[in-house]
Design an enzyme around this catalytic site. Structure first.
Site, PDB file in Angstrom:
ATOM      1  N   HIS A 101      -1.337  -2.359  -5.364  1.00  0.00           N
ATOM      2  CA  HIS A 101      -1.087  -3.723  -4.897  1.00  0.00           C
ATOM      3  C   HIS A 101      -1.575  -4.636  -6.025  1.00  0.00           C
ATOM      4  CE1 HIS A 101      -1.886  -1.593  -1.058  1.00  0.00           C
ATOM      5  NE2 HIS A 101      -1.094  -2.463  -0.483  1.00  0.00           N
ATOM      6  N   ASP A 104      -5.222  -5.017  -6.029  1.00  0.00           N
ATOM      7  CA  ASP A 104      -6.045  -3.853  -6.405  1.00  0.00           C
ATOM      8  C   ASP A 104      -6.404  -3.897  -7.882  1.00  0.00           C
ATOM      9  OD1 ASP A 104      -5.478  -2.842  -3.862  1.00  0.00           O
ATOM     10  OD2 ASP A 104      -3.767  -1.684  -4.609  1.00  0.00           O
ATOM     11  N   GLU A 232       7.928  -0.023   4.372  1.00  0.00           N
ATOM     12  CA  GLU A 232       7.075   1.052   4.916  1.00  0.00           C
ATOM     13  C   GLU A 232       6.812   0.795   6.402  1.00  0.00           C
ATOM     14  OE1 GLU A 232       3.713   2.135   2.479  1.00  0.00           O
ATOM     15  OE2 GLU A 232       2.560   2.694   4.261  1.00  0.00           O
ATOM     16  N   HIS A 271       1.528   6.749   9.775  1.00  0.00           N
ATOM     17  CA  HIS A 271       2.267   5.748  10.549  1.00  0.00           C
ATOM     18  C   HIS A 271       3.252   6.416  11.504  1.00  0.00           C
ATOM     19  CE1 HIS A 271       1.557   2.692   7.019  1.00  0.00           C
ATOM     20  NE2 HIS A 271       0.446   3.097   7.590  1.00  0.00           N
ATOM     21  N   ASP A 339      -1.707   7.852  -0.359  1.00  0.00           N
ATOM     22  CA  ASP A 339      -2.264   6.621   0.234  1.00  0.00           C
ATOM     23  C   ASP A 339      -3.410   7.058   1.161  1.00  0.00           C
ATOM     24  OD1 ASP A 339      -2.767   4.232   1.436  1.00  0.00           O
ATOM     25  OD2 ASP A 339      -0.784   3.949   2.305  1.00  0.00           O
TER      26      ASP A 339
HETATM   27  C1  XUL Z   1      -1.319   0.491   5.300  1.00  0.00           C
HETATM   28  C2  XUL Z   1      -0.583   1.165   4.226  1.00  0.00           C
HETATM   29  C3  XUL Z   1      -0.492   0.428   2.945  1.00  0.00           C
HETATM   30  C4  XUL Z   1       0.833   0.538   2.273  1.00  0.00           C
HETATM   31  C5  XUL Z   1       0.968  -0.344   1.058  1.00  0.00           C
HETATM   32  O1  XUL Z   1      -1.402   1.211   6.467  1.00  0.00           O
HETATM   33  O2  XUL Z   1      -0.128   2.267   4.360  1.00  0.00           O
HETATM   34  O3  XUL Z   1      -1.508   0.894   2.119  1.00  0.00           O
HETATM   35  O4  XUL Z   1       1.096   1.846   1.888  1.00  0.00           O
HETATM   36  O5  XUL Z   1       0.718  -1.665   1.334  1.00  0.00           O
HETATM   37 CO    CO Z   2       1.020   3.590   3.136  1.00  0.00          CO
END
Ligand code: XUL
Ligand code: CO
Length: 437
Positions: A101, A104, A232, A271, A339
């Site tokens: 990001h 970051d 995402e 997710h 991640d």
């Molecule tokens: C949050 C998530 C983020 C995205 C990028 O749950 O997964 O880190 O991958 O913004």
């Molecule tokens: Co993510």
């Protein structure tokens, strides 16, 4: 080279019998699997935010890691230190991609102009390191959820000034991602959702999200950014309800804005679990709808209902996910992004290496199993034969719009059609699956 980790030399493949805890047992980057090397098939990426920025806090306690760049001091010097450690991590792991990001890599400063300058300055450093090492950027993304200005959303904020601010922030982040040769640009809908319908105009917010995305796509074409924009999905957290709920929901949104050819998905295992799906379900559905892009392979906990972001270590789960990836033709611009967070008690810098090595091995093993499933072909031929009757002309005609409800009804009655159920053979197929493991 930095002295952040205890290791000096890159981690090597030593084979399944090795007892060296910092060696690969399965990930053998140059080994060919289905015509490509493991490295080309898996396209691992180390993420900046969890690996370097996250300080180990949770809702009940503060930071535990106490990294050097989290101590008081010059923020730009800290940003340079993080860049050094990122490239040291990539060197030791032999990973060829990273993700970030904007927030970051560089400090926010006191204005967007200052933030943009900071991001550009660190991007210069990253660009140089990328040229020296051959490392590539899998994707960049803008953090539009941490600062309190985004507490009611980014593009879906009731305040148009926040919408405008986000447009300016994404423009700069997409410019930087393009400059660094990013293969994709990701948009996770951070706080794009609502806490309560009592203060929310859901229809208006969805239109704002659609318009924003359309502008991002237009700008991507304008500057000649070649990679896809990836959305995402996530169903909830931080908001009670996130608009980018899951693959099916996003497909509906893309269709209604006419963006289904420009936008693909970055699917995260954690997710998917939060949305009540399996990882492989989300991958298979995205592939079937033509919007599969990339994967975040951090897993959730099946008992905890929040984003635990653990490193993917479950071999059968990775095999099933990678089977869907291979069936979809493998990655093009996408890859496997870690991640993932080490646990809060994993204080040692080397714990980051153990986590990545273990997960890379789990993915490599999963890939080998998935490749066996493809090469053997029994699963695919079972599915094919299950639908084979659809190839007969009279049945094809029903799907090709050559029949109507009443013409079909007449045929059914004339032929006295009486469908005979056939076994779905699930247990047979599950036994077959276990035979590949
Ligand atoms: C949050 C998530 C983020 C995205 C990028 O749950 O997964 O880190 O991958 O913004
Ligand atoms: Co993510």
């Amino acid at each position: 080279m930095t002295s952040f980790y205890s290791l000096q030399n890159p981690i090597k493949y030593e084979g399944p019998e090795s007892r060296n805890p910092l060696a690969f047992r399965w990930y053998d980057p140059k080994r060919k699997v289905l015509g490509k090397t493991m490295e080309e098939q898996l396209r691992f990426a180390v993420c900046y935010w969890h690996t370097l920025c996250w300080p180990g806090l949770d809702p009940f306690g503060g930071e535990t890691f106490l990294r050097p760049w989290h101590q008081p001091g010059d923020e730009m010097a800290h940003a340079r230190m993080k860049a050094d450690v990122m490239f040291e991590t990539l060197r030791l792991l032999g990973v060829k991609f990273f993700t970030f990001h904007d927030l970051d890599i560089a400090p926010e400063g006191r204005s967007l102009a200052e933030f943009n300058r900071n991001v550009s300055t660190i991007a210069d450093i990253l660009e140089k390191k990328m040229q020296e090492t051959g490392v590539k950027l899998l994707w960049g993304t803008a953090n539009m959820f941490s600062n309190r200005r985004f507490m009611a959303g980014a593009a879906t904020n009731p305040d148009p000034d926040v919408f405008a601010y986000c447009a300016a922030q994404v423009k700069h982040c997409l410019d930087v991602t393009k400059r660094l040769g990013g293969e994709n640009y990701v948009m996770w809908g951070g706080r794009e959702g609502y806490e309560t319908l009592l203060n929310t105009d859901i229809g208006r917010e969805l239109k704002q999200a659609g318009r924003f995305l359309a502008m991002v796509v237009d700008y991507k074409h304008k500057i000649g950014f070649e990679g896809p924009i990836l959305i995402e999905p996530k169903p909830q957290e931080p908001t009670k309800h996130q608009y980018d709920y899951d693959v099916a929901t996003i497909y509906g949104l893309l269709k209604s804005y006419g963006l289904e050819n420009d936008v693909k998905l970055n699917i995260e295992q954690n997710h998917a679990i939060l949305a009540g799906h399996t990882f492989e379900h989300e991958i298979a559905l995205a592939a079937a709808l033509g919007i599969f892009g990339s994967l975040d392979i951090n897993r959730g906990d099946y008992q905890s209902g929040w984003d635990t972001d653990q490193f993917a270590m479950n071999v059968p789960e990775m095999a099933l996910a990678l089977y869907e990836v291979l069936k979809a033709g493998g990655f093009t611009t996408g890859g496997l992004n870690f991640d993932a967070k080490i646990r809060r008690q994993s204080l040692d810098p080397d714990d980051l290496l153990h986590a990545h090595v273990g997960s890379m091995d789990a993915c490599a093993r999963g890939l080998l199993i998935a490749a066996k499933m493809i090469e053997d072909g029994t699963l695919a031929s079972h599915v094919k034969s299950r639908y084979a009757k659809w190839d007969e002309p009279k049945n094809r005609a029903m799907l090709e719009g050559k029949e109507t409800l009443d013409s079909i009804a007449a045929r059914v009655l004339k032929e006295g059609l009486d469908p005979k159920p056939k076994s779905g053979k699930q247990e047979y197929l599950e036994n077959l699956l276990n035979s590949y493991m």
